[in-house]
Motif scaffolding. Structure first.
Motif, PDB file in Angstrom:
ATOM      1  N   GLN A   1       0.811  -1.216   0.000  1.00 21.92           N
ATOM      2  CA  GLN A   1       0.000   0.000   0.000  1.00 21.92           C
ATOM      3  C   GLN A   1       0.845   1.267   0.000  1.00 21.92           C
ATOM      4  N   ASP A   2       2.139   1.154   0.353  1.00 21.60           N
ATOM      5  CA  ASP A   2       3.010   2.322   0.368  1.00 21.60           C
ATOM      6  C   ASP A   2       3.579   2.658  -1.014  1.00 21.60           C
ATOM      7  N   VAL A   3       3.302   1.841  -2.019  1.00 24.42           N
ATOM      8  CA  VAL A   3       3.788   2.108  -3.370  1.00 24.42           C
ATOM      9  C   VAL A   3       3.053   3.327  -3.926  1.00 24.42           C
ATOM     10  N   ALA A   4       3.822   4.264  -4.466  1.00 23.89           N
ATOM     11  CA  ALA A   4       3.248   5.509  -4.994  1.00 23.89           C
ATOM     12  C   ALA A   4       2.266   5.217  -6.127  1.00 23.89           C
ATOM     13  N   PRO A   5       1.279   6.089  -6.313  1.00 25.62           N
ATOM     14  CA  PRO A   5       0.348   5.900  -7.435  1.00 25.62           C
ATOM     15  C   PRO A   5       1.067   6.082  -8.772  1.00 25.62           C
ATOM     16  N   LEU A   6       0.495   5.490  -9.806  1.00 24.09           N
ATOM     17  CA  LEU A   6       1.079   5.605 -11.141  1.00 24.09           C
ATOM     18  C   LEU A   6       0.940   7.029 -11.662  1.00 24.09           C
ATOM     19  N   PRO A   7       1.988   7.533 -12.326  1.00 17.81           N
ATOM     20  CA  PRO A   7       1.854   8.861 -12.932  1.00 17.81           C
ATOM     21  C   PRO A   7       0.908   8.794 -14.122  1.00 17.81           C
ATOM     22  N   GLY A   8       0.210   9.865 -14.375  1.00 15.71           N
ATOM     23  CA  GLY A   8      -0.691   9.924 -15.524  1.00 15.71           C
ATOM     24  C   GLY A   8       0.020  10.529 -16.722  1.00 15.71           C
ATOM     25  N   PRO A   9      -0.407  10.155 -17.914  1.00 17.05           N
ATOM     26  CA  PRO A   9       0.209  10.753 -19.105  1.00 17.05           C
ATOM     27  C   PRO A   9      -0.173  12.224 -19.231  1.00 17.05           C
TER      28      PRO A   9
ATOM     29  N   THR B   1       5.553  -5.919 -13.491  1.00 20.26           N
ATOM     30  CA  THR B   1       6.432  -4.942 -12.852  1.00 20.26           C
ATOM     31  C   THR B   1       6.867  -5.548 -11.524  1.00 20.26           C
ATOM     32  N   THR B   2       8.181  -5.522 -11.278  1.00 19.05           N
ATOM     33  CA  THR B   2       8.743  -6.081 -10.052  1.00 19.05           C
ATOM     34  C   THR B   2       9.627  -5.034  -9.375  1.00 19.05           C
ATOM     35  N   THR B   3      10.023  -5.312  -8.148  1.00 15.90           N
ATOM     36  CA  THR B   3      11.031  -4.493  -7.491  1.00 15.90           C
ATOM     37  C   THR B   3      12.315  -4.625  -8.302  1.00 15.90           C
ATOM     38  N   ALA B   4      12.993  -3.507  -8.554  1.00 12.69           N
ATOM     39  CA  ALA B   4      14.196  -3.518  -9.394  1.00 12.69           C
ATOM     40  C   ALA B   4      15.232  -4.504  -8.854  1.00 12.69           C
TER      41      ALA B   4
ATOM     42  N   ARG C   1       9.810  10.128 -18.974  1.00 11.52           N
ATOM     43  CA  ARG C   1      11.222  10.022 -19.358  1.00 11.52           C
ATOM     44  C   ARG C   1      12.150  10.329 -18.182  1.00 11.52           C
ATOM     45  N   ASP C   2      11.790  11.309 -17.360  1.00 10.50           N
ATOM     46  CA  ASP C   2      12.695  11.741 -16.293  1.00 10.50           C
ATOM     47  C   ASP C   2      12.836  10.735 -15.149  1.00 10.50           C
ATOM     48  N   VAL C   3      12.026   9.676 -15.116  1.00 12.01           N
ATOM     49  CA  VAL C   3      12.178   8.661 -14.059  1.00 12.01           C
ATOM     50  C   VAL C   3      12.811   7.375 -14.591  1.00 12.01           C
ATOM     51  N   LEU C   4      13.135   7.345 -15.880  1.00 15.44           N
ATOM     52  CA  LEU C   4      13.775   6.159 -16.456  1.00 15.44           C
ATOM     53  C   LEU C   4      15.194   6.021 -15.931  1.00 15.44           C
TER      54      LEU C   4
ATOM     55  N   LEU D   1      12.720 -10.459 -23.400  1.00 16.89           N
ATOM     56  CA  LEU D   1      11.925  -9.404 -22.761  1.00 16.89           C
ATOM     57  C   LEU D   1      12.702  -8.095 -22.757  1.00 16.89           C
ATOM     58  N   ALA D   2      12.019  -7.001 -23.062  1.00 17.12           N
ATOM     59  CA  ALA D   2      12.594  -5.666 -22.890  1.00 17.12           C
ATOM     60  C   ALA D   2      12.203  -5.210 -21.491  1.00 17.12           C
ATOM     61  N   VAL D   3      13.194  -4.865 -20.675  1.00 17.95           N
ATOM     62  CA  VAL D   3      12.950  -4.484 -19.283  1.00 17.95           C
ATOM     63  C   VAL D   3      13.408  -3.041 -19.072  1.00 17.95           C
ATOM     64  N   VAL D   4      12.494  -2.230 -18.543  1.00 20.42           N
ATOM     65  CA  VAL D   4      12.773  -0.826 -18.250  1.00 20.42           C
ATOM     66  C   VAL D   4      12.843  -0.659 -16.738  1.00 20.42           C
ATOM     67  N   THR D   5      13.935  -0.089 -16.244  1.00 23.99           N
ATOM     68  CA  THR D   5      14.070   0.228 -14.822  1.00 23.99           C
ATOM     69  C   THR D   5      13.686   1.694 -14.650  1.00 23.99           C
ATOM     70  N   TRP D   6      12.818   1.972 -13.662  1.00 22.94           N
ATOM     71  CA  TRP D   6      12.348   3.335 -13.446  1.00 22.94           C
ATOM     72  C   TRP D   6      11.971   3.530 -11.991  1.00 22.94           C
ATOM     73  N   GLN D   7      11.739   4.785 -11.613  1.00 23.38           N
ATOM     74  CA  GLN D   7      11.369   5.143 -10.240  1.00 23.38           C
ATOM     75  C   GLN D   7       9.873   5.348 -10.139  1.00 23.38           C
ATOM     76  N   LEU D   8       9.239   4.585  -9.277  1.00 24.09           N
ATOM     77  CA  LEU D   8       7.819   4.764  -8.963  1.00 24.09           C
ATOM     78  C   LEU D   8       7.774   5.299  -7.545  1.00 24.09           C
ATOM     79  N   GLY D   9       7.695   6.624  -7.427  1.00 19.51           N
ATOM     80  CA  GLY D   9       7.798   7.253  -6.105  1.00 19.51           C
ATOM     81  C   GLY D   9       9.224   7.079  -5.612  1.00 19.51           C
ATOM     82  N   ASP D  10       9.380   6.491  -4.418  1.00 19.25           N
ATOM     83  CA  ASP D  10      10.729   6.259  -3.886  1.00 19.25           C
ATOM     84  C   ASP D  10      11.188   4.818  -4.120  1.00 19.25           C
ATOM     85  N   ARG D  11      10.472   4.066  -4.915  1.00 22.14           N
ATOM     86  CA  ARG D  11      10.786   2.660  -5.167  1.00 22.14           C
ATOM     87  C   ARG D  11      11.291   2.485  -6.599  1.00 22.14           C
TER      88      ARG D  11
END
Length: 168
Positions: free
Chosen positions: A33-41, A59-62, A103-106, A125-135
């Motif tokens: 529940q502490d995972v930040a909400p998804l950003p909107g386009p 989507t998994t923990t990096a 782009r700025d969280v990639l 698989l193409a895997v993108v690492t990014w920041q979702l809030g502080d995770r």
């Protein structure tokens, strides 16, 4: 009559297993529940640079391909259309909420042969690492056509901010 007892026992065991799976999924949702909400386009996204049909995998923990992120519908695999924009990427999923990654969280792009629940050929698989809030999270996508994988990886890699872009 001799087969009714074992049949009921088997049916009961299946029901218990499904109940335990449901309890596990709900527990994971509660813990995340502490995972930040998804950003909107952005409201005016503009035309995409490119679009690729395929499958949103997970989507998994990096760095931990077994720790599925379940909240916000991120744990639901399904068919998707990945649109690459200059400002980020949008994964439009069938039957689940869309995932927009600015782009700025990639943080990086790589290939993998599998993540929780989906294993394919080497580097499938193409895997993108990014920041979702502080995770920090990893999101995997598999193109429908093998010929689309190299262009997709090139597009995604071009979006990842570099140190020189950050200094400008």
């Amino acid at each position: 009559m001799d087969k009714i007892g074992p049949g009921l026992l088997a049916l009961s065991l299946v029901a218990v297993l499904f109940g335990l799976m449901l309890a596990g999924w709900r527990g994971r949702l509660r813990r995340q529940q502490d995972v930040a909400p998804l950003p909107g386009p952005p409201a005016d996204a503009g035309p995409p640079l490119e679009a690729y049909e395929g499958q949103y995998v997970v989507t998994t923990t990096a760095g931990d391909w077994l720790d599925r992120i379940s909240v916000h519908g991120l744990g639901i695999r399904g068919n998707a259309l990945l649109r690459v924009y200059p400002h980020g990427l949008l994964i439009e999923r069938t039957g689940a909420p869309d995932v927009y990654i600015p782009r700025d969280v990639l943080g990086g792009v790589r290939t993998e042969s599998g993540m929780i629940g989906k294993f394919v050929e080497k580097e499938g698989l193409a895997v993108v690492t990014w920041q979702l809030g502080d995770r920090s999270v990893d999101t995997a996508f598999r193109t429908r056509s093998a010929a689309d994988k190299a262009p997709l990886l090139a597009q995604l890699t071009s979006l990842v901010p570099t140190a020189s872009q950050d200094e400008e």
